[in-house]
Design an enzyme around this catalytic site. Structure first.
Site, PDB file in Angstrom:
ATOM      1  N   ASP A   1      18.140  13.385  13.129  1.00  0.00           N
ATOM      2  CA  ASP A   1      18.088  12.510  11.967  1.00  0.00           C
ATOM      3  C   ASP A   1      18.815  13.050  10.739  1.00  0.00           C
ATOM      4  OD1 ASP A   1      16.979  10.259  10.382  1.00  0.00           O
ATOM      5  OD2 ASP A   1      15.901  11.873   9.378  1.00  0.00           O
TER       6      ASP A   1
ATOM      7  N   ASP B   1      16.995  18.230  10.216  1.00  0.00           N
ATOM      8  CA  ASP B   1      15.958  18.629  11.168  1.00  0.00           C
ATOM      9  C   ASP B   1      16.382  18.230  12.574  1.00  0.00           C
ATOM     10  OD1 ASP B   1      15.777  15.901  11.055  1.00  0.00           O
ATOM     11  OD2 ASP B   1      13.826  15.850  10.058  1.00  0.00           O
TER      12      ASP B   1
ATOM     13  N   TYR C   1       9.119   8.192   7.765  1.00  0.00           N
ATOM     14  CA  TYR C   1       9.836   6.920   7.631  1.00  0.00           C
ATOM     15  C   TYR C   1       8.826   5.776   7.694  1.00  0.00           C
ATOM     16  CZ  TYR C   1      14.372   9.192   7.955  1.00  0.00           C
ATOM     17  OH  TYR C   1      15.475   9.974   7.704  1.00  0.00           O
TER      18      TYR C   1
ATOM     19  N   GLU D   1      20.135  17.594   1.396  1.00  0.00           N
ATOM     20  CA  GLU D   1      20.009  17.253   2.820  1.00  0.00           C
ATOM     21  C   GLU D   1      20.804  15.989   3.132  1.00  0.00           C
ATOM     22  OE1 GLU D   1      16.639  16.979   6.333  1.00  0.00           O
ATOM     23  OE2 GLU D   1      16.037  16.512   4.275  1.00  0.00           O
TER      24      GLU D   1
END
Length: 624
Positions: free
Chosen positions: A77, A80, A229, A474
């Site tokens: 994703d 990670d 999410y 990120e």
């Protein structure tokens, strides 16, 4: 003091280079090429030999093993190693939309092969994960345990638990988004591989039926996903999937669905200022506006105009022409939605307005805002302003696309990028060891993750290049996916053209070459030298126990002006029965029936085979 002077000189030189880049205009083609490389860096599974990101290795090769299903592949994703289904599916939908609406632009830049490769890596995985009509494996990996470790994907020691949706554990949002991804991808692949396109469409229809019939939020069924999410609802995904299925099939059933449910599901009620992996309303509204602008509204025109009114609301809000109900922008001009990974919202909005600008231009129409009629060029100008901000035209003079320009983030919050490659450091980097030895290092990441769009600056344009600052450093799949279409469009109108890589791969699904259509997706072979065209289609499917069987029909057409005699075909990967051909003496070789030894110019014949699993590969061995 010398070090400080040297650092200051480097910074000054970087800023001078950036100013020169801005004066000349950004190289969107280079940015596009780097963006496509990001998806190679995020791959899970067995990597292909022509993988360009060389610091990555194979990983997740036993995903799904404990549950008795093959879930190898797909994408990690972000920084990670969890494979979250909802943002991954949205990513593939956005990649496919870019490949559809900017097909000419991508082709002219010789990037269509890489674009379809990135789509196919996702769609291959989704079809594996859709093991039965009403079963979709929605996630692999545990977010909690994964985030407690800082290790390379190749070293993973965290649980690879797989989670599924079914009739008793519904997820209309995730199943709907996956249906949309497969339907959009079917359109993208159709000119290159009609058989693979048909297979995608088959899965898309089944998943839409599953999503619509068994309604519920996926994160109620998969509690593990909720804190990462969280879904705000599923009505937008059902409309989104139906809209894409209509575009893929021209089946009025799907258009009627979005019209009949326009009010109940909020399609004509919600005026939004955000488009993202969670909120698809603006995407639905612009997608249906495209159908209206193409003159295909028919009896549904009045409702489609209501959808368009909400599409205009979103576009006008982005342009600050929505009677005060506008998006928020930073002092530097960046669209700002929320603190965590804000650039994903700006990239998605920029892509949408680039798409809408093209559609309005093609229809010789203007955007209707409370503050007047706006020419389509202003929508594209907004899209460009966001792209330019990403690439360095901002108060920090920082490119937020890693690897692009003279100054970009070097402490990216990404496990694989921040730890030495498995090929240079072959000893295992343990879970906690990774934090101590690599996460807390002051030095920049050893592996540049080209094309990663990081989270980006705050509402005041401030940015801290710190590995622990995950909200800003990120990158995510969902943030990068809209950039493929956006950069290709901007490069096409910038006046420059050319290749930005050695050679694009032929367009094909990434991990299942047996799906390839010989005529259009293989390297040059006898089948292409011969004046023969193969047209594959799937005419029927059924499931027996755990296996799904497909009835394949292959048409052989003589495209030349001369008769073809004694045609011999090689069929590899055939595991089932075949009708319409005669086995020859050589293994895997077949001939036309005796009464059809000569194929006249322009004529065609066909054969049929039935098997489970991938399509067989058909090539020409010889002919006279």
């Amino acid at each position: 003091m010398k070090n400080l002077n040297l650092a200051g000189l480097c910074l000054l030189l970087g800023m001078l280079v950036l100013e020169a880049l801005i004066a000349e205009g950004f190289n969107y083609g280079d940015a596009l090429d780097k963006t496509l490389m990001f998806f190679e860096a995020q791959r899970s599974g067995k990597l292909p030999a022509n993988q360009r990101v060389k610091w990555r290795g194979d990983s997740g090769l036993k995903d799904g093993y404990l549950q008795g299903v093959n879930l190898v592949g797909g994408y990690y994703d972000a920084g990670d190693h969890v494979k979250f289904g909802l943002p991954m599916a949205y990513t593939v939908t956005m990649l496919a939309w870019g490949a559809i609406d900017f097909r000419k632009e991508l082709t002219d830049l010789d990037q269509m092969g890489y674009a379809l490769w990135s789509i196919g890596w996702g769609t291959d995985y989704f079809m594996k994960a859709h093991t039965q009509p009403n079963v979709l494996w929605a996630q692999v990996g545990d977010g909690d345990s994964d985030h407690y470790c800082w290790e390379r994907a190749e070293d993973m020691t965290t649980p690879r638990t797989a989670y599924k949706l079914d009739q008793n554990h519904p997820g209309s949002d995730l199943a709907g988004e996956t249906a949309a991804a497969l339907a959009a991808s079917a359109i993208a692949f159709k000119p290159y591989n009609s058989s693979y396109s048909n297979l995608l469409l088959l899965h898309a229809k089944q998943l839409f039926t599953f999503a619509d019939r068994y309604r519920g939020l996926y994160d109620d069924s998969i509690q593990n996903a909720k804190q990462f999410y969280t879904s705000s609802g599923y009505s937008d995904e059902l409309l989104w999937a139906a809209a894409w299925l209509y575009r893929a099939t021209d089946d009025e059933y799907f258009l009627k669905y979005v019209v009949d449910n326009a009010v109940y599901m909020g399609g004509t009620g919600w005026g939004v200022k955000e488009f993202s992996w969670d909120n698809k309303y603006a995407g639905v509204q612009i997608l249906l506006s495209q159908i209206l602008l193409e003159g295909r509204g028919g009896a549904y025109t009045s409702t489609l105009k209501q959808y368009q009114a909400k599409a205009n609301y979103f576009a006008c809000a982005c342009l600050q022409k929505n009677d005060g109900y506008n998006i928020h922008k930073t002092p530097g001009g960046l669209m700002y939605v929320r603190e965590w990974n804000n650039l994903q919202y700006a990239s998605a909005a920029a892509f949408l307005l680039a798409v809408y600008s093209d559609s309005l231009s093609a229809a010789n129409a203007k955007l209707t805002c409370p503050e007047g009629q706006i020419p389509p060029q202003e929508l594209l100008d907004f899209a460009r302003s966001q792209a330019d901000y990403f690439l360095g035209k901002n108060p920090k003079s920082m490119s937020y696309l890693v690897g692009y320009g003279p100054q970009y983030p070097i402490h990216v919050h990404h496990r694989g990028s921040s730890i030495a490659s498995i090929f240079s450091l072959q000893s295992t980097v343990q879970c906690v060891q990774g934090f101590e030895a690599w996460y807390r290092r002051p030095e920049g990441n050893p592996n540049v993750i080209y094309g990663a769009l990081v989270g980006g600056p705050d509402q005041n344009d401030n940015f801290s290049d710190d590995r622990s600052n995950y909200e800003q450093t990120e990158p995510t799949l969902s943030g990068c996916a809209p950039l493929v279409g956006l950069f290709s469009k901007l490069q096409s109108v910038s006046g420059a053209a050319g290749n930005y890589h050695e050679k694009a791969p032929v367009p094909h699904p990434a991990t299942q070459p047996s799906y390839h259509e010989t005529r259009k997706t293989q390297e040059p072979s006898k089948s292409q030298e011969a004046p023969v065209e193969f047209l594959h289609s799937i005419t029927k499917t059924w499931t027996v126990g755990p296996t799904t069987y497909y009835r394949h029909r292959v048409i052989i057409k003589n495209k030349s002006e001369k008769p073809i005699k004694d045609l011999k075909l090689v069929i590899e990967g055939l595991t089932g029965s075949i009708w319409g051909l005669i086995p020859a003496q050589q293994r895997n070789t077949y001939e036309l029936p005796q009464w059809q030894k000569v194929l006249q110019p322009g004529s065609e014949c066909s054969f049929v085979y039935v098997q489970g699993g991938p399509q067989a590969k058909v090539t020409v061995q010889s002919y006279n």
